[in-house]
Design a protein around this motif. Structure first.
Motif, PDB file in Angstrom:
ATOM      1  N   LEU A  49       0.830  -1.206   0.000  1.00 12.73           N
ATOM      2  CA  LEU A  49       0.000   0.000   0.000  1.00 12.73           C
ATOM      3  C   LEU A  49       0.862   1.253   0.000  1.00 12.73           C
ATOM      4  O   LEU A  49       0.541   2.257  -0.654  1.00 12.73           O
ATOM      5  CB  LEU A  49      -0.931  -0.005   1.216  1.00 12.73           C
ATOM      6  N   PHE A  50       1.981   1.205   0.735  1.00 11.07           N
ATOM      7  CA  PHE A  50       2.858   2.370   0.829  1.00 11.07           C
ATOM      8  C   PHE A  50       3.533   2.658  -0.517  1.00 11.07           C
ATOM      9  O   PHE A  50       3.626   3.806  -0.951  1.00 11.07           O
ATOM     10  CB  PHE A  50       3.924   2.128   1.905  1.00 11.07           C
ATOM     11  N   ARG A  51       4.010   1.610  -1.185  1.00 10.61           N
ATOM     12  CA  ARG A  51       4.722   1.810  -2.442  1.00 10.61           C
ATOM     13  C   ARG A  51       3.795   2.182  -3.589  1.00 10.61           C
ATOM     14  O   ARG A  51       4.149   2.964  -4.472  1.00 10.61           O
ATOM     15  CB  ARG A  51       5.485   0.535  -2.807  1.00 10.61           C
ATOM     16  N   THR A  52       2.601   1.593  -3.585  1.00 10.37           N
ATOM     17  CA  THR A  52       1.666   1.838  -4.681  1.00 10.37           C
ATOM     18  C   THR A  52       0.784   3.047  -4.411  1.00 10.37           C
ATOM     19  O   THR A  52       0.390   3.749  -5.341  1.00 10.37           O
ATOM     20  CB  THR A  52       0.776   0.594  -4.918  1.00 10.37           C
ATOM     21  N   GLY A  53       0.482   3.272  -3.142  1.00  3.85           N
ATOM     22  CA  GLY A  53      -0.479   4.301  -2.780  1.00  3.85           C
ATOM     23  C   GLY A  53      -1.839   3.676  -2.544  1.00  3.85           C
ATOM     24  O   GLY A  53      -2.245   2.777  -3.289  1.00  3.85           O
ATOM     25  N   ILE A  54      -2.536   4.148  -1.521  1.00  2.00           N
ATOM     26  CA  ILE A  54      -3.814   3.531  -1.155  1.00  2.00           C
ATOM     27  C   ILE A  54      -4.823   3.649  -2.286  1.00  2.00           C
ATOM     28  O   ILE A  54      -5.494   2.681  -2.662  1.00  2.00           O
ATOM     29  CB  ILE A  54      -4.363   4.171   0.140  1.00  2.00           C
ATOM     30  N   VAL A  55      -4.945   4.848  -2.854  1.00  2.00           N
ATOM     31  CA  VAL A  55      -5.931   5.057  -3.924  1.00  2.00           C
ATOM     32  C   VAL A  55      -5.594   4.205  -5.140  1.00  2.00           C
ATOM     33  O   VAL A  55      -6.457   3.514  -5.703  1.00  2.00           O
ATOM     34  CB  VAL A  55      -5.999   6.547  -4.307  1.00  2.00           C
ATOM     35  N   LYS A  56      -4.315   4.227  -5.561  1.00  2.00           N
ATOM     36  CA  LYS A  56      -3.911   3.446  -6.734  1.00  2.00           C
ATOM     37  C   LYS A  56      -4.054   1.952  -6.483  1.00  2.00           C
ATOM     38  O   LYS A  56      -4.351   1.188  -7.405  1.00  2.00           O
ATOM     39  CB  LYS A  56      -2.471   3.785  -7.111  1.00  2.00           C
ATOM     40  N   SER A  57      -3.824   1.521  -5.232  1.00  2.00           N
ATOM     41  CA  SER A  57      -3.985   0.104  -4.903  1.00  2.00           C
ATOM     42  C   SER A  57      -5.422  -0.336  -5.107  1.00  2.00           C
ATOM     43  O   SER A  57      -5.683  -1.387  -5.713  1.00  2.00           O
ATOM     44  CB  SER A  57      -3.553  -0.155  -3.459  1.00  2.00           C
ATOM     45  N   PHE A  58      -6.368   0.456  -4.617  1.00  2.00           N
ATOM     46  CA  PHE A  58      -7.772   0.102  -4.783  1.00  2.00           C
ATOM     47  C   PHE A  58      -8.204   0.197  -6.245  1.00  2.00           C
ATOM     48  O   PHE A  58      -9.050  -0.578  -6.700  1.00  2.00           O
ATOM     49  CB  PHE A  58      -8.652   0.981  -3.889  1.00  2.00           C
ATOM     50  N   GLN A  59      -7.621   1.144  -6.978  1.00  2.00           N
ATOM     51  CA  GLN A  59      -7.916   1.226  -8.408  1.00  2.00           C
ATOM     52  C   GLN A  59      -7.412  -0.009  -9.135  1.00  2.00           C
ATOM     53  O   GLN A  59      -8.083  -0.541 -10.027  1.00  2.00           O
ATOM     54  CB  GLN A  59      -7.270   2.493  -8.995  1.00  2.00           C
ATOM     55  N   LEU A  60      -6.230  -0.470  -8.730  1.00  2.00           N
ATOM     56  CA  LEU A  60      -5.658  -1.680  -9.336  1.00  2.00           C
ATOM     57  C   LEU A  60      -6.520  -2.900  -9.024  1.00  2.00           C
ATOM     58  O   LEU A  60      -6.794  -3.732  -9.904  1.00  2.00           O
ATOM     59  CB  LEU A  60      -4.233  -1.888  -8.834  1.00  2.00           C
ATOM     60  N   ILE A  61      -6.957  -3.017  -7.784  1.00  2.00           N
ATOM     61  CA  ILE A  61      -7.814  -4.143  -7.388  1.00  2.00           C
ATOM     62  C   ILE A  61      -9.121  -4.124  -8.181  1.00  2.00           C
ATOM     63  O   ILE A  61      -9.589  -5.157  -8.668  1.00  2.00           O
ATOM     64  CB  ILE A  61      -8.092  -4.101  -5.872  1.00  2.00           C
ATOM     65  N   ALA A  62      -9.704  -2.928  -8.312  1.00  2.00           N
ATOM     66  CA  ALA A  62     -10.977  -2.814  -9.028  1.00  2.00           C
ATOM     67  C   ALA A  62     -10.826  -3.113 -10.515  1.00  2.00           C
ATOM     68  O   ALA A  62     -11.768  -3.581 -11.158  1.00  2.00           O
ATOM     69  CB  ALA A  62     -11.551  -1.416  -8.831  1.00  2.00           C
ATOM     70  N   SER A  63      -9.631  -2.857 -11.068  1.00  2.00           N
ATOM     71  CA  SER A  63      -9.427  -3.041 -12.499  1.00  2.00           C
ATOM     72  C   SER A  63      -9.054  -4.465 -12.880  1.00  2.00           C
ATOM     73  O   SER A  63      -9.108  -4.827 -14.059  1.00  2.00           O
ATOM     74  CB  SER A  63      -8.322  -2.100 -12.999  1.00  2.00           C
ATOM     75  N   GLN A  64      -8.670  -5.289 -11.893  1.00  2.00           N
ATOM     76  CA  GLN A  64      -8.254  -6.672 -12.157  1.00  2.00           C
ATOM     77  C   GLN A  64      -9.249  -7.638 -11.519  1.00  2.00           C
ATOM     78  O   GLN A  64      -9.286  -7.778 -10.291  1.00  2.00           O
ATOM     79  CB  GLN A  64      -6.853  -6.922 -11.590  1.00  2.00           C
ATOM     80  N   PRO A  65     -10.083  -8.309 -12.307  1.00  2.00           N
ATOM     81  CA  PRO A  65     -11.114  -9.193 -11.743  1.00  2.00           C
ATOM     82  C   PRO A  65     -10.570 -10.256 -10.791  1.00  2.00           C
ATOM     83  O   PRO A  65     -11.212 -10.579  -9.795  1.00  2.00           O
ATOM     84  CB  PRO A  65     -11.745  -9.828 -12.984  1.00  2.00           C
ATOM     85  N   ILE A  66      -9.376 -10.802 -11.069  1.00  2.00           N
ATOM     86  CA  ILE A  66      -8.827 -11.831 -10.185  1.00  2.00           C
ATOM     87  C   ILE A  66      -8.508 -11.258  -8.813  1.00  2.00           C
ATOM     88  O   ILE A  66      -8.722 -11.907  -7.786  1.00  2.00           O
ATOM     89  CB  ILE A  66      -7.576 -12.495 -10.821  1.00  2.00           C
ATOM     90  N   LEU A  67      -8.007 -10.022  -8.775  1.00  2.00           N
ATOM     91  CA  LEU A  67      -7.715  -9.392  -7.485  1.00  2.00           C
ATOM     92  C   LEU A  67      -9.002  -9.100  -6.731  1.00  2.00           C
ATOM     93  O   LEU A  67      -9.075  -9.309  -5.508  1.00  2.00           O
ATOM     94  CB  LEU A  67      -6.918  -8.099  -7.696  1.00  2.00           C
ATOM     95  N   THR A  68      -9.996  -8.614  -7.440  1.00  2.00           N
ATOM     96  CA  THR A  68     -11.297  -8.355  -6.805  1.00  2.00           C
ATOM     97  C   THR A  68     -11.843  -9.635  -6.188  1.00  2.00           C
ATOM     98  O   THR A  68     -12.295  -9.647  -5.041  1.00  2.00           O
ATOM     99  CB  THR A  68     -12.297  -7.809  -7.837  1.00  2.00           C
ATOM    100  N   PHE A  69     -11.785 -10.727  -6.964  1.00  2.00           N
ATOM    101  CA  PHE A  69     -12.276 -12.001  -6.449  1.00  2.00           C
ATOM    102  C   PHE A  69     -11.508 -12.446  -5.213  1.00  2.00           C
ATOM    103  O   PHE A  69     -12.103 -12.807  -4.192  1.00  2.00           O
ATOM    104  CB  PHE A  69     -12.167 -13.083  -7.529  1.00  2.00           C
ATOM    105  N   CYS A  70     -10.177 -12.461  -5.299  1.00  2.00           N
ATOM    106  CA  CYS A  70      -9.356 -12.976  -4.188  1.00  2.00           C
ATOM    107  C   CYS A  70      -9.587 -12.202  -2.908  1.00  2.00           C
ATOM    108  O   CYS A  70      -9.743 -12.793  -1.826  1.00  2.00           O
ATOM    109  CB  CYS A  70      -7.873 -12.936  -4.560  1.00  2.00           C
ATOM    110  N   PHE A  71      -9.607 -10.887  -2.992  1.00  2.00           N
ATOM    111  CA  PHE A  71      -9.750 -10.076  -1.780  1.00  2.00           C
ATOM    112  C   PHE A  71     -11.159 -10.174  -1.204  1.00  2.00           C
ATOM    113  O   PHE A  71     -11.331 -10.249   0.018  1.00  2.00           O
ATOM    114  CB  PHE A  71      -9.374  -8.618  -2.060  1.00  2.00           C
TER     115      PHE A  71
END
Length: 453
Positions: A366-388
């Motif tokens: 979260l620190f390296r990517t940024g909280i906002v960008k991390s959530f944007q990345l999760i939302a943009s990748q279906p596999i990440l959305t599913f896993c979390f």
């Protein structure tokens, strides 16, 4: 464990390894091949280690209860095969004249999930002369087959992270210790791997559809008989994953944005219908009774602990609103606790080290990517959305139902490969993005130098 364990275990280990080397070319590639035997080996270590810990540290426990009661199944199969088969296929929990002689020796005959494990143990006993350690190794092999399927699907999704994903799936100590021996947990995490593989290949990729769906159906069958709440935690995010995947394939951004809410509503509706139908009438897992059951389970398991491993996440009164209130604490306790200073015994210390590792990776990412960008990345990748989502939903379930770290460490192992795997996939995506931006920057600098020369 008895004397025959010392003689038969090395023999069966040799047979299992010979089989593993024979089938390895069929189920591996040049990258994953080197993990096949080590991953199987840690499963064997976990299966044998679990038996030794329960025998010499706990002086008994569920694993030996399963095995001792499965002796009646083994006896029936060897003495009266017809009665043995009737016992294996009995799912009603009711005595019949044919099986009464053997069923009366099984204390858990009327407990469906425990009896299911006993039947599997009894069947394996028939193959290995009723030897505890070899039966445990059979459980390890069954669990490994599902977890290798899970790993195969993960590697197909993120090939560049194949090394890290091997750690997430196979080499977490709690996962291979509690998920390898003669226990429900071993069959559950293996079955979860089959479901994940079948769902990904059969529905998302639509490759080898018949074989993939059959594999997934076998996993669903086992989970529905063992721990249906794992399946209930898997179903909503899995359906959401499907709709995310198909939504991303819509070329028009306007149509995609308009379709997304419909996909979400339809997915949640389908998940709810599936969950309610799967659990309808079930005393333990009926969705309409889940709040009350959670309250009862948490209170019971907390009172059973006297070694200081109990935890408190808030007041549960049996209502859905109280579940929502304690959900954040349940997530934290399931994924990031026990903390190191909360460890009271070697098992808790092992779990605390893993939880600290999870916390460290989460914070650094979260620190390296940024909280906002991390959530944007999760939302943009279906596999990440599913896993979390799956990890969070299951974390809430097990965190509110256990009440102590002793049981929590076993209950939470199905979510650990998915949560850690998602972190590793995120890190790989982050590195890939940086690599691409680096190459673009290098190209731009080269163009500028060319322009000024």
């Amino acid at each position: 464990m008895e004397l025959q364990d010392l003689f038969l275990t090395p023999l069966y280990l040799g047979l299992f390894y010979a089989l593993a080397y024979a089938v390895r070319p069929r189920f591996t590639n040049s990258y994953t091949k080197k993990y096949f035997i080590p991953a199987l080996t840690v499963k064997f270590i976990g299966a044998i280690g679990l038996g030794l810990i329960y025998q010499f540290y706990y002086t008994g426990g569920d694993t030996y209860n399963y095995f001792n009661q499965s002796k009646a199944v083994y006896q029936a199969l060897t003495e009266e095969p017809a009665a043995g088969l009737a016992l294996l296929f009995n799912s009603s929990g009711k005595y019949t004249p044919e099986i009464a002689k053997y069923a009366s020796q099984i204390n858990w005959f009327s407990a469906p999930t425990e009896f299911f494990v006993i039947k599997i143990s009894g069947f394996f006993s028939l193959l290995c002369f009723d030897t505890y350690t070899v039966v445990a190794l059979c459980f390890a092999v069954a669990s490994f087959s599902g977890m290798w399927a899970m790993y195969t699907a993960f590697v197909r999704i993120s090939p560049a992270a194949y090394k890290e994903l091997a750690i997430a799936v196979f080499f977490l100590p709690s996962v291979f210790f509690w998920g390898s021996g003669l226990m429900k947990d071993s069959l559950c995490i293996g079955a979860l791997g089959w479901v994940f593989y079948g769902f990904y290949y059969g529905i998302i990729l639509r490759q080898h559809v018949a074989r993939s769906l059959l594999t997934g159906a076998i996993g669903i069958y086992f989970l529905s008989h063992l721990k249906i709440y794992i399946l209930l935690s898997f179903l909503p995010p899995a359906l959401f994953w499907v709709f995310n995947e198909y939504n991303q394939k819509i070329r028009s951004s306007l149509a995609r944005n308009l379709a997304r809410p419909l996909f979400i509503v339809f997915g949640l509706g389908a998940a709810y219908l599936g969950a309610t139908r799967l659990t309808a009438g079930d005393e333990k897992y009926d969705v309409n009774k889940i709040g009350e059951r959670t309250k009862i389970n948490a209170a019971y398991l907390t009172t059973q602990v006297s070694n200081g491993s109990a935890y408190n996440i808030g007041v549960l009164d049996g209502s859905a609103s109280s579940l929502i209130k304690v959900a954040p604490q349940a997530i934290i306790v399931s994924i990031f606790r026990p903390f190191l200073f909360e460890a009271r015994n070697p098992v808790m210390l092992l779990s605390a080290l893993e939880a600290t590792y999870f916390l460290y990776l989460t914070i650094t990412l979260l620190f390296r990517t940024g909280i906002v960008k991390s959530f944007q990345l999760i939302a943009s990748q279906p596999i990440l959305t599913f896993c979390f989502i799956f990890a969070i939903v299951l974390a809430i379930g097990v965190g509110t139902n256990s009440g102590n770290f002793g049981t929590l460490v076993r209950y939470k192992i199905p979510l650990m490969p998915f949560y850690l795997g998602a972190l590793f996939i995120m890190r790989q995506l982050q590195l890939t993005q940086k690599s691409h931006s680096g190459r673009k920057g290098l190209a731009a600098r080269s163009i500028r130098r060319l322009a000024y020369s």
